[in-house]
Design an enzyme around this catalytic site. Structure first.
Site, mmCIF file in Angstrom:
data_model
loop_
_atom_site.group_PDB
_atom_site.id
_atom_site.type_symbol
_atom_site.label_atom_id
_atom_site.label_comp_id
_atom_site.label_asym_id
_atom_site.label_seq_id
_atom_site.Cartn_x
_atom_site.Cartn_y
_atom_site.Cartn_z
ATOM 1 C CG ASP A 37 -45.491 -9.981 -18.116
ATOM 2 O OD1 ASP A 37 -44.489 -10.463 -17.548
ATOM 3 O OD2 ASP A 37 -45.528 -9.748 -19.340
ATOM 4 C CG HIS A 67 -40.861 -14.123 -9.442
ATOM 5 N ND1 HIS A 67 -41.583 -13.646 -10.511
ATOM 6 C CD2 HIS A 67 -39.722 -14.648 -9.973
ATOM 7 C CE1 HIS A 67 -40.913 -13.876 -11.641
ATOM 8 N NE2 HIS A 67 -39.772 -14.467 -11.336
ATOM 9 C CG LEU A 95 -62.582 -15.956 -4.853
ATOM 10 C CD1 LEU A 95 -63.113 -15.234 -6.096
ATOM 11 C CD2 LEU A 95 -61.471 -15.128 -4.212
HETATM 12 C C1 IPE Z 1 -46.767 -14.662 -19.437
HETATM 13 O O1 IPE Z 1 -45.683 -13.878 -19.048
HETATM 14 C C2 IPE Z 1 -46.844 -15.890 -18.599
HETATM 15 C C3 IPE Z 1 -47.228 -15.692 -17.206
HETATM 16 C C4 IPE Z 1 -47.626 -14.566 -16.681
HETATM 17 C C5 IPE Z 1 -47.183 -16.875 -16.396
HETATM 18 P P1 IPE Z 1 -44.291 -13.974 -19.819
HETATM 19 O O2 IPE Z 1 -43.403 -12.952 -19.233
HETATM 20 O O3 IPE Z 1 -43.802 -15.362 -19.815
HETATM 21 O O4 IPE Z 1 -44.750 -13.587 -21.297
HETATM 22 P P2 IPE Z 1 -43.933 -13.154 -22.586
HETATM 23 O O5 IPE Z 1 -42.897 -14.190 -22.822
HETATM 24 O O6 IPE Z 1 -43.311 -11.819 -22.317
HETATM 25 O O7 IPE Z 1 -44.963 -13.081 -23.657
HETATM 26 C C1 IPE Z 2 -44.346 -12.524 -14.503
HETATM 27 O O1 IPE Z 2 -43.264 -11.665 -14.400
HETATM 28 C C2 IPE Z 2 -44.170 -13.808 -13.727
HETATM 29 C C3 IPE Z 2 -43.942 -14.989 -14.563
HETATM 30 C C4 IPE Z 2 -44.049 -15.042 -15.861
HETATM 31 C C5 IPE Z 2 -43.569 -16.192 -13.871
HETATM 32 P P1 IPE Z 2 -41.971 -11.865 -15.296
HETATM 33 O O2 IPE Z 2 -41.043 -12.763 -14.576
HETATM 34 O O3 IPE Z 2 -42.329 -12.288 -16.666
HETATM 35 O O4 IPE Z 2 -41.383 -10.382 -15.304
HETATM 36 P P2 IPE Z 2 -40.797 -9.583 -16.536
HETATM 37 O O5 IPE Z 2 -41.807 -9.650 -17.622
HETATM 38 O O6 IPE Z 2 -39.525 -10.253 -16.906
HETATM 39 O O7 IPE Z 2 -40.603 -8.210 -16.009
HETATM 40 MG MG MG Z 3 -42.802 -11.279 -18.375
#
Ligand code: IPE
Ligand code: IPE
Ligand code: MG
Length: 236
Positions: free
Chosen positions: A17, A34, A128
């Site tokens: 995240d 990403h 792995l």
């Molecule tokens: C959790 O991240 C899902 C993934 C890492 C794929 P999100 O960014 O979607 O989570 P929330 O919405 O902040 O809980």
């Molecule tokens: C995690 O990073 C990747 C996915 C959930 C796909 P985010 O895209 O949720 O990044 P933030 O949380 O908005 O910074």
């Molecule tokens: Mg996120």
């Protein structure tokens, strides 16, 4: 020397995240985060191979993430396909078995094709096991498992109904439950990830944003895990 003797998890899972925030801090589009996040996956994989960890898994896209703007969803899908196909030589060199789990009904044709190609080509690798969760949510997994189990029980009344026999209906059938879950970016929640499978998982939350999570951060988390006392409800 000392690092070889610490207690290692068999299965480490990541809620990756903070990609969007990482990009925003640099005045860039979210997708840039990403792209950089893929480098962190590579870094984790290298450490796992080196330390002979058996399973690493990554929450890459949740069922809820389909609700993001279409452009971000499309870029993410393309990026994941490109990253997994491009990584094939590395998987083969490192004896990595690659799997993707989630709600296949929602995968695009390109995702299905890439997953099929990489999974079949790496299926016989014995090092792995690396798993990507794509279009996955914990509640979805439990529900689809309950439906399959109910179906079996109707056809074969009297079958066992304990937690162990339920495991085989989850998409993670055959994969040990995670010993360690690491979530980046300072969020302290599970976000509908492996709800059943993380019943006794050790949790590590770090403020580091996923694109900044590399070898050092992983090794630190492994050290924290090694210091944990896992009691599983029992007493010493
Ligand atoms: C959790 O991240 C899902 C993934 C890492 C794929 P999100 O960014 O979607 O989570 P929330 O919405 O902040 O809980
Ligand atoms: C995690 O990073 C990747 C996915 C959930 C796909 P985010 O895209 O949720 O990044 P933030 O949380 O908005 O910074
Ligand atoms: Mg996120």
């Amino acid at each position: 020397m000392a690092e070889q003797t610490i207690k290692l998890p068999r299965h480490v899972t990541f809620i990756m995240d903070g990609n969007g925030r990482w990009a925003k801090q640099r005045g860039k589009e979210r997708v840039f985060g990403h792209f950089e996040g893929v480098e962190s996956v590579r870094a984790v994989m290298k450490v796992a191979v080196k330390k002979k960890i058996e399973y690493v898994s990554f929450f890459a896209f949740s069922e809820e993430n389909w609700g993001r703007p279409q452009a971000e969803v499309t870029t993410l899908m393309e990026l994941m396909c490109k990253a997994m196909v491009g990584e094939l030589p590395t998987f083969m060199e490192n004896n990595v078995r690659f799997m993707v789990l989630g709600n296949r009904e929602r995968w695009t044709d390109e995702v299905k094709k890439s997953v099929e190609e990489i999974s079949s080509k790496t299926a016989a690798n014995t090092g792995l096991t690396m798993i990507i969760f794509l279009s996955y949510s914990g509640k979805w997994d439990i529900l689809q498992a309950a439906q399959k189990m109910a179906h079996d029980l109707i056809n074969q009344p009297g079958g066992t109904q304990d937690p162990k026999s339920f495991d085989q209906y989850l998409v993670t059938d055959g994969i040990p439950d995670p010993d360690l879950l690491i979530r980046t970016s300072g969020e302290v929640r599970i976000s509908n990830y492996m709800l059943w499978q993380t019943a006794y998982t050790e949790l590590v939350f770090t403020d580091v944003l996923w694109p900044d999570f590399r070898e050092k951060e992983f090794v630190d988390a492994l050290e924290e895990f090694a210091g944990r006392d896992r009691r599983f409800g029992k007493i010493k």
